[in-house]
Enzyme design. Sequence first.
Site, PDB file in Angstrom:
ATOM      1  N   GLU B  54      41.441  38.502  49.381  1.00 39.67           N
ATOM      2  CA  GLU B  54      41.721  38.360  47.946  1.00 39.67           C
ATOM      3  C   GLU B  54      43.134  37.821  47.719  1.00 39.67           C
ATOM      4  O   GLU B  54      43.340  36.874  46.946  1.00 39.67           O
ATOM      5  CB  GLU B  54      41.569  39.719  47.255  1.00 39.67           C
ATOM      6  CG  GLU B  54      41.919  39.700  45.776  1.00 39.67           C
ATOM      7  CD  GLU B  54      42.546  41.017  45.331  1.00 39.67           C
ATOM      8  OE1 GLU B  54      41.797  41.903  44.905  1.00 39.67           O
ATOM      9  OE2 GLU B  54      43.786  41.139  45.426  1.00 39.67           O
ATOM     10  N   ASP B 111      34.644  38.695  46.718  1.00 38.74           N
ATOM     11  CA  ASP B 111      35.531  38.056  45.733  1.00 38.74           C
ATOM     12  C   ASP B 111      36.608  37.234  46.421  1.00 38.74           C
ATOM     13  O   ASP B 111      36.981  36.155  45.945  1.00 38.74           O
ATOM     14  CB  ASP B 111      36.127  39.084  44.760  1.00 38.74           C
ATOM     15  CG  ASP B 111      37.109  40.043  45.415  1.00 38.74           C
ATOM     16  OD1 ASP B 111      36.937  40.320  46.627  1.00 38.74           O
ATOM     17  OD2 ASP B 111      38.023  40.535  44.729  1.00 38.74           O
TER      18      ASP B 111
END
Lengths: 730, 339
Positions: B54, B111
Amino acid sequence: MHVKSILLAAVASGAIFYGLGRFGQGGELPPAPKPGTPSAFTLDQPMAERAEIKPELAQAPPPANLPAGQRQAQPAPPVDESALRYFASQGDTRRFEAELARLRALYPQWKPPTDLNTPIPAGDPELERMWKLFAEGKLSEVRAAIAGRSTKETGWSPPADLVQQLDQAEAAQRLVNASNARQWEQVIRIGTETPALLTCANVDALWRVAEAFVQTERRDRARDAYSYILANCEKAEERLGTMQKALSTLQDEQVNALMALERQNEFASIRDELARRRIGRAAEDPKLTVSADDLRRLEVLANAATTPDDPILLGFYALHHGEPAKASDWFRMALTRNGGAKAAEGAVLAFAANGKYQEAEALGSQWLEAGPANRKAYLDALTALLTQEPPPRLEAVVLERIVKTVSADRYALGAAALGWYAYNSGQTVPAEHWFETALAWDREHEPAAFGLALARQRLRDVAGLRAIIAEWRGRSQRIADILDPRRRHLSAREAPPRETGIRPATPEPVAVERMPRAQAPEASPRPPTAARRLTTEPAPVDTYLPAERPPALREAARPVRGGSCGSGSSGAAALARGWCLLNLKRPASAMQAFEAAMRTGDGQVVADAAAGKAYAALQQGLTNEATAAATSAALPPARRRELSALLLSERFYAQYDAKNFNAALLTLEERAKYAPETTDLMLMRGWSYFNARRYEDARRVFRALYKVNRSSQALSGLTAIDDATQRNRY
Amino acid sequence: MKRLLGAVAAAMLAFAPAAQATLPLEAWELYRQKFVMPDGRVVDDLNGAISHSESQGYGLLLACLAGDRTSFARILAFTRTELLIRDDGLAAWRWDPKATPRVTDINNATDGDLLIAYALNCAGSAWAMPGYTNAARQLARNIAKATFLKRGSETWLMPAVTGFSEKDRADGPVINPSYWVFEALPVMARLTGDNGWLKVQATGLKLLDTLAKANMPAPEWMSVKAEPRPADGFPAQFGYNAMRVPLYLLRAGLGEPGRLAPFRAAWANGPAIVDVRSKQAVEQLSDPGYRILVAALACAADGTAIPQELKSFVPTAYYPSTLHLLTLAMLSERYQRCM
């Protein structure tokens, strides 16, 4: 970079190409390469399905960034030596060599420049800085510098050599990272995409690719990577390391194929390890044998070292290949080298296999808590120890710890063995209780039932005996045969079973009170005749220590497990053979052996042989011969007395079984001259009086017995007298 | 569903990827100096100075938004060499400088993968680098292959390859609403020609609209085994993860008032971690990176001007600073009127 184009380029440029598919099966090896020009190890395999981010992505935009394959496929390109020169100028030997190997792999025709000390053309300090960063391993910073300059200077693109170097260095790092994270497909993919990585300059990368093949069940491909190294790379420690890796991951025949690439006996240690591996396997599997060469090799290593591992391996090999004496020696060596539980386990097994049960028991008792294997070895040893016939003389402390372990493990075989020990020592009441205990722990243990039946027969507990016979009807012929009048008394005293078995899975709970130790103590004092008996300490287990014990046998004379009893014409050998045969229940042969020993041996051998002959005669039911042997002048007086007492016991039982009760009573009187009467015999004396209708004498004996130990047998005797005398009144 | 997909397509057309820098260079410089190491590692300073897919993804995206090609190359070099090492081509999610080997959990975080792919696409378009675009496409395909969970008309984005599925957990599948980087989804659809991405978008929006009807701000982790509900074993909170949801909606141009209402309500008294059931604040937050999220919601709803002190960026900790820059870039692109 595309694998296919790289491979095409490699072929086109004349590299010797070892496509793995070409020798993937069958253990062939690649042809030796031309010296000095090893090509890179290539992974000729289809690209893994999931492609991913390619190195080219981070480079300058096209058209400057031609795919590498095209670049190389162009005819005779000038070899970019700038990196080589840079590393040379920096004195960076490691990178210099790596670059040299890389260029050689890519351009086999290329000759390294001789003017390496000439610095690279000056005038591009920014590019020089990039090389410097690269040499320092700051790969991200080189990427940043390239991107920065590409942004500032329109039309600038990094030199192909720098890009290639950078791609390769990053690939090397990714390969290490993926390998550390056990992402084997990724490792192989990186190797496939970056064949220039897989050269002798980076043997670690080759090792990691090989490991990835091993981990993905493609051992042949791993073998190929290792064989590439052995065929091409020079560094001794890398070559040896390669064989060590091969040894730990490949099968023997693959390793053997690699051994063919050995140079000047460099893999002696591997040969040692191969021998060790073969012996290790054979040590676990008696069906496998190894060559004498292997054994010699490991024996030399074992003797030269100070570690216990090789002696342990050799010990188990010997143990499982019929050489328990040798095994004992190796395990002893291992124990002195702190070989721990494994060495102790082996030693216990080897001692027992040599018939040295007491030694096995003594050692095994110290390693009981080391693990299940040690415990099992100990239980087996104590079972063998106790079921010898005649039973060995055991100190109270030994019996105590045996009882403790057998009870803690609810080990039915051990309980039965204690039964046989008591039974064979003439302690029938404790024997009965141990057999009952064994059956409580394992209902299906026939030998314990057999022992129980014999014990009850000897105790004249006819009802109890019939109950056992009824329970085992159809399941055990020998139990059914016990009441068969055609059977001689002695045949019922056949050997207790030696087999060891699995402990009962769900033994029934057994109250400790049922143990023989809860029985009232033996009435008779220990005989004072043999001084060594006095060493027995008074202890609870005394209750089932035999009051009358046959002499201890010579340990060395014990038979080897299941084997022959050996040959040899010396007196000692004949004596050993005699004991061995006796233990194998071959009394006639044993008798011959003992006779031979008596003819040829010295004093001690002759004395032992005379005793052996008496036992052999007894085992055959030849009471007269036994008696004759027992009175042999060769026997020392103490032993003569012991044997005489034993023989008279046997004669008594024979007469009793023949219902010759008056003669039986006379035999008991005669026996009393040699040894005090045991409670068992006292009980039998009572029954003899009873059967001879001398009820008052019987009552006196049963009462005395009952007073001493409150035994139920004595009580049933008293009841029987009452019944008999009351019946007479009617 | 059809209607929804139509809306998504319209939104997609409306929001072309930024060709021009939308992040003020000086703000990015401050961020870069504090959180981007020379080797391209983006450091999560409050989280034991570890890095993860991330942080690398945000670093790449911010570099692209700031037009910093050099930093982008630097961060990508690290990301690719250290994290993009999984067999399936996704990124290992956790990298710890104190551990050996550095990757301490080889599992992915979807993500992070999505942010990296999105940033690569941004860079490929911004600087005409087909290599980057190709890499973005490949990564997008790998994500779709490994993490899409198709179920009826729904397509869920699984948070990771392992640990959250039906077979991994009693209440599985479990998803994380904040892993829907809405602005990236239509871009991935166009890049790969895979309209599964649009279904992911529609599934996420439908979930948020269902929550909005119940006046519930998105919790961090949700079980979608049956009717969506907060997952077992996680606090049922509108927390640090979930506070990105309204930002992603705004950045994607999907911030319809009804959809944003529960978030505005939860933050009526300023940014906070909020219990999604009781609506009570568990912890009030003061970092400007969180406060600007509240200000952005007010701007989107009512045109409320962004307070001066939030317009200038001062780096604090990695996470709020990242949110701060993403919000500033969004405001300068979409809501100049509040600036």
